[in-house]
Enzyme design. Sequence first.
Site, PDB file in Angstrom:
ATOM      1  N   GLU A 174       0.792  -1.083  -0.008  1.00 24.77           N
ATOM      2  CA  GLU A 174       0.052  -0.118   0.049  1.00 24.77           C
ATOM      3  C   GLU A 174       0.730   1.317   0.132  1.00 24.77           C
ATOM      4  O   GLU A 174       0.401   2.514   0.412  1.00 24.77           O
ATOM      5  CB  GLU A 174      -0.966   0.095   1.245  1.00 24.77           C
ATOM      6  CG  GLU A 174      -1.808  -1.334   1.377  1.00 24.77           C
ATOM      7  CD  GLU A 174      -3.123  -1.096   0.294  1.00 24.77           C
ATOM      8  OE1 GLU A 174      -3.472   0.034   0.348  1.00 24.77           O
ATOM      9  OE2 GLU A 174      -3.828  -2.117  -0.092  1.00 24.77           O
ATOM     10  N   HIS A 250      -4.471   1.822   7.412  1.00 26.49           N
ATOM     11  CA  HIS A 250      -2.824   2.050   7.102  1.00 26.49           C
ATOM     12  C   HIS A 250      -2.647   2.568   8.221  1.00 26.49           C
ATOM     13  O   HIS A 250      -3.153   3.380   9.147  1.00 26.49           O
ATOM     14  CB  HIS A 250      -2.734   3.081   5.895  1.00 26.49           C
ATOM     15  CG  HIS A 250      -3.351   2.531   4.660  1.00 26.49           C
ATOM     16  ND1 HIS A 250      -4.112   3.539   3.842  1.00 26.49           N
ATOM     17  CD2 HIS A 250      -3.105   1.538   4.039  1.00 26.49           C
ATOM     18  CE1 HIS A 250      -4.492   3.094   2.555  1.00 26.49           C
ATOM     19  NE2 HIS A 250      -3.783   1.687   2.683  1.00 26.49           N
ATOM     20  N   CYS A 368      -2.619  11.624   3.286  1.00 27.03           N
ATOM     21  CA  CYS A 368      -2.916  10.789   2.298  1.00 27.03           C
ATOM     22  C   CYS A 368      -2.813  11.291   1.001  1.00 27.03           C
ATOM     23  O   CYS A 368      -2.570  10.870   0.221  1.00 27.03           O
ATOM     24  CB  CYS A 368      -4.687  10.257   2.437  1.00 27.03           C
ATOM     25  SG  CYS A 368      -4.970   9.179   3.768  1.00 27.03           S
TER      26      CYS A 368
END
Length: 444
Positions: A174, A250, A368
């Site tokens: 990721e 995450h 992000c």
Amino acid sequence: MKHFEANFDGLVGPTHNYAGLSFGNVASFNNAAQASNPKAAAKQGLKKAKSLAEMGMVQGMLAPQERPDLTTLRRIGFTGTDAQVLKSAHEQAPLLLNACCSASSMWTANAATISPSADTRDKKIHFTPANLVDKLHRSIEPITTGLILQSTFSDPNHFHHHGHLPEHASFGDEGAANHTRMCAQYGESGVELFVYGQEATNPNAPRPAKFPARQTLEASRAVARLHQLNDSNTVFIQQNPDVIDQGVFHNDVIAVGNQNVLFYHEQAFVDTQNKLDEIQSKLNTESHFIEVPTNKVSINDAVKSYLFNTQVITLPSGEMAIIAPTDCQENPAVFAYLNELVTLETPIKKVFYFDVKQSMQNGGGPACLRLRVAMNQHELSAVNQHTLMNDQLFSTLNQWVDKHYRDRLTTKDLADPQLLIESRTALDELTQIMKLGSVYQFQR
């Protein structure tokens, strides 16, 4: 030579919508089916990026991907003209159409893992696009991500680009959302922290029970090998499975680092103290481990406010600051904690709040939206200069958004052939603005 950490923010794409595609991401699920505002989303992101540039930070922009993704829809059997493909997908498999329209590439923290030249054996900056295999709507991104990165960082004398890892669950990757770096100065060798959710090939290893662990230890170790990192500057840490099951999909939802600071929740990791000791033993400077206790900020408050999905930056003055979403101001416990934090004996002395609610409602905060690249002046000079934020680019991109973006979008609109035309027209123009070459041609 001057060294610094640049932030490359994702430019929100024209199809930004709330389809609730991300299982395990509480905000994404909770806001599913609401109407989005792509124009506002893009402008919020541009304002944040421009504000950081005005603070003296090196700030770049990364282009969005072409959506709807007709190539993927055709690969899975939809045929005919573009309009016919969209109509058939909407009627027969609307969830697949939603996935192929996602603007999730805006969250460039998931775009790739980056290792600076100070850490790598060949003294180049290494890029590995994340394969994002856990989610269909993100798994279609890596090839274009690689092309965008190569168009932005094209000089082979300074930049080393890798392909994404094998598209298998054992190598779920990721990107930088599960990676951070600690160092004394950006130009000095540091310690890269790879945070994983599970060891995929060990059935007896701890893992979450409710939500998926998207990052594997196997993927993290593979990226470290590709980037020519040594054991002396890598630490592999497991994320606490219990917090993944509470919506911490995450690591950057529960921890963030910058230089000699690691800012994290007390429930973030497995075997926390031993891992902190390992970091300190490998880091050639005094560390500041800032642990936020549960009795001050609960996991629920951390997830709702995205306290840890903030950017911790070093200002030109040498002080550190937090770039936080306004949601942190609106949460009493989090706001009280941040007000206390800036009074403590840590390098973090300021907090700046930004409205990025269009992103937040889809499960992504300020951190992000950015991909961090530590570099020196020579490396910055080799970057595509048309991607670097300045007054002219800010003005041009805002005008571009005003010209091409809608101010309201629902999932029902995703089958509109006109939206595809609008998106392609916008990206064709963006190619010229940012000098992106042939990034989008393969989708024609």
